[in-house]
Design an enzyme around this catalytic site. Structure first.
Site, mmCIF file in Angstrom:
data_model
loop_
_atom_site.group_PDB
_atom_site.id
_atom_site.type_symbol
_atom_site.label_atom_id
_atom_site.label_comp_id
_atom_site.label_asym_id
_atom_site.label_seq_id
_atom_site.Cartn_x
_atom_site.Cartn_y
_atom_site.Cartn_z
ATOM 1 N N ILE A 131 0.889 -1.158 0.000
ATOM 2 C CA ILE A 131 0.000 0.000 0.000
ATOM 3 C C ILE A 131 0.927 1.208 0.000
ATOM 4 O O ILE A 131 1.867 1.277 0.794
ATOM 5 C CB ILE A 131 -0.963 -0.058 1.202
ATOM 6 C CG1 ILE A 131 -1.986 1.059 1.153
ATOM 7 C CG2 ILE A 131 -0.232 -0.047 2.534
ATOM 8 C CD1 ILE A 131 -3.184 0.761 2.055
ATOM 9 N N PHE A 132 0.710 2.115 -0.945
ATOM 10 C CA PHE A 132 1.677 3.204 -1.112
ATOM 11 C C PHE A 132 0.969 4.470 -1.582
ATOM 12 O O PHE A 132 0.130 4.431 -2.484
ATOM 13 C CB PHE A 132 2.748 2.791 -2.136
ATOM 14 C CG PHE A 132 3.867 3.794 -2.282
ATOM 15 C CD1 PHE A 132 4.847 3.901 -1.302
ATOM 16 C CD2 PHE A 132 3.927 4.644 -3.387
ATOM 17 C CE1 PHE A 132 5.885 4.826 -1.419
ATOM 18 C CE2 PHE A 132 4.956 5.575 -3.511
ATOM 19 C CZ PHE A 132 5.937 5.665 -2.528
ATOM 20 N N GLY A 135 -4.089 6.679 2.598
ATOM 21 C CA GLY A 135 -3.713 5.304 2.929
ATOM 22 C C GLY A 135 -4.891 4.565 3.554
ATOM 23 O O GLY A 135 -5.199 3.431 3.188
ATOM 24 N N ASN A 175 7.861 0.499 13.193
ATOM 25 C CA ASN A 175 7.023 1.542 12.598
ATOM 26 C C ASN A 175 5.788 1.773 13.483
ATOM 27 O O ASN A 175 4.662 1.423 13.148
ATOM 28 C CB ASN A 175 6.624 1.137 11.183
ATOM 29 C CG ASN A 175 6.122 2.327 10.372
ATOM 30 O OD1 ASN A 175 5.820 3.387 10.921
ATOM 31 N ND2 ASN A 175 6.033 2.150 9.069
ATOM 32 N N ASN A 181 4.094 4.375 14.328
ATOM 33 C CA ASN A 181 2.995 5.191 13.805
ATOM 34 C C ASN A 181 2.052 4.346 12.959
ATOM 35 O O ASN A 181 0.828 4.435 13.090
ATOM 36 C CB ASN A 181 3.527 6.356 12.961
ATOM 37 C CG ASN A 181 4.178 7.421 13.821
ATOM 38 O OD1 ASN A 181 3.908 7.507 15.018
ATOM 39 N ND2 ASN A 181 5.044 8.217 13.213
ATOM 40 N N TYR A 215 -2.990 1.239 12.216
ATOM 41 C CA TYR A 215 -3.688 -0.007 11.884
ATOM 42 C C TYR A 215 -4.577 -0.461 13.041
ATOM 43 O O TYR A 215 -5.691 -0.932 12.833
ATOM 44 C CB TYR A 215 -2.681 -1.102 11.527
ATOM 45 C CG TYR A 215 -1.888 -0.838 10.255
ATOM 46 C CD1 TYR A 215 -2.489 -0.217 9.158
ATOM 47 C CD2 TYR A 215 -0.556 -1.230 10.138
ATOM 48 C CE1 TYR A 215 -1.770 0.028 7.988
ATOM 49 C CE2 TYR A 215 0.158 -1.002 8.976
ATOM 50 C CZ TYR A 215 -0.440 -0.368 7.905
ATOM 51 O OH TYR A 215 0.263 -0.144 6.757
#
Lengths: 233, 233
Positions: free
Chosen positions: B155-156, B167, B194, B196, B201
């Site tokens: 996902i970008f 996102g 990660n 953040n 999520y």
């Protein structure tokens, strides 16, 4: 049927069995269901187990069935005290016989084996064979390689037959198929405390990626996204 | 074209853009290739990047193309200063229009945006839209649920457009599709440092599974399994 009585018949001979890895079909559903349930018991996760023979059948063996390794694919490991017949090996009943030819190997057992579930797990292909384990895999994709790979969701060998190289045989079959199909990777997951499994996988040439974690959206949290129309609100 | 000059035109008005998530097709390959390369740069992994437009095209958009979400599937996020035309939304050019209807949303930007790559990422669908990000997913399978799910490989969102909810919009689109198709799970991976991303999520309803590690067999280690015939030796 496998039992320790085989040892009495030929005490000086090594005990040999024939192992075969073949594509599963719908006749294997009852055994696959039982194997998955045993796996859930082993992992103490039966509270998460909601699989039925019917749901397995419709999701793993839909009609028409996609070619193996391009969708969800189950390989069955079965053992027989006798060599498998050639015609059975050729797998005339599968839709794409050219894509996966059964792997057959003679295996010498260092000690006699008692399989208390031999009757329950009699192979649907007959010939006195018993179903011993399975692997379920499906394609994944690497954007850095622009190549498909295979992801191994489950690999399982029944308790009576563990520590005899059958897990390695199943995983090697998947790796060989991936290599043959020009795929870029084979991936699977392992629990971080399962140091024996990790050593075994590393010995097979795999690397364990230390930093990645799996994120999962499921149950009601997932259903909510269906209700709100995919981020429209 | 998106630039800060839009702010000067109507200083009192909120800056609005239309965002659309749609299925990719082969016309999107050059953009997808550039987006994946940017992702490799972001992750400092360009040494692992061997993807070409040609390899992407043959693996993501084969002929015939399988229905979306039953194989490798790319969704494109694009933004336009003008509403998308209805006919374009209906996606008459995809093989299975009923399976994924584009998601369109009006987004108010809190501050003007300069997109230095707007020309390079002009949408192949025209209309002044620019391609801003993508998500690539494919089906996976849970044996405990006997249900397929969706695995999000990538996902970008391009740097100029981050931290604006795009996102989340992409991931929500995948979750909504999984829910709509009666699937059991959406899964993806995150780097453990990660924090953040992990918070984000979890806020979306996902759980991060702490104990599972990914094992990967690739390169020469994988090729060796092809050479020895899948555990025959």
């Amino acid at each position: 049927m496998f039992s320790s009585s085989a040892a009495a018949a030929a005490p000086e001979q090594p005990l040999a069995v024939w192992a075969r890895i073949r594509l599963a079909d719908s006749r294997d559903v009852p055994h696959i269901h039982r194997l998955i349930h045993q796996m859930a018991e082993f992992e103490k996760l039966t509270h998460l187990f909601s699989t039925t023979e019917s749901s397995l059948s419709s999701t793993l063996f839909p009609s028409p069935q996609p070619p193996p390794f391009l969708s969800f694919t189950v390989l069955i490991l079965e053992l027989s005290p006798n060599p498998f017949s050639q015609s059975d090996e050729e797998h005339k009943d599968t839709a794409n016989p050219s894509l996966f030819r059964p792997i057959v190997r003679r295996v010498e057992l260092k000690s006699p084996l008692e399989d208390p579930e031999a009757v329950e797990f009699a192979s649907p292909r007959g010939g006195g064979a018993v179903v011993v384990g399975f692997v379920l895999c499906f394609p994944n994709y690497s954007t850095f390689l622009a190549k498909p790979g295979l992801y191994v969701e489950d690999i399982f060998v029944r308790a009576a037959w563990r520590r005899r190289g059958f897990g390695r045989m199943l995983l090697s079959a998947v790796a060989a198929q991936a290599a043959k199909m020009g795929m870029g990777r084979v991936e699977w997951c392992v629990l971080d405390w399962n140091v024996n499994a990790i050593s075994f996988y590393e010995e097979m040439g795999a690397e364990v990626l230390p930093q990645w974690r799996i994120c999962r959206l499921t149950g009601e949290a997932l259903q909510r996204y269906g209700a709100d129309g995919g981020g429209r609100s």
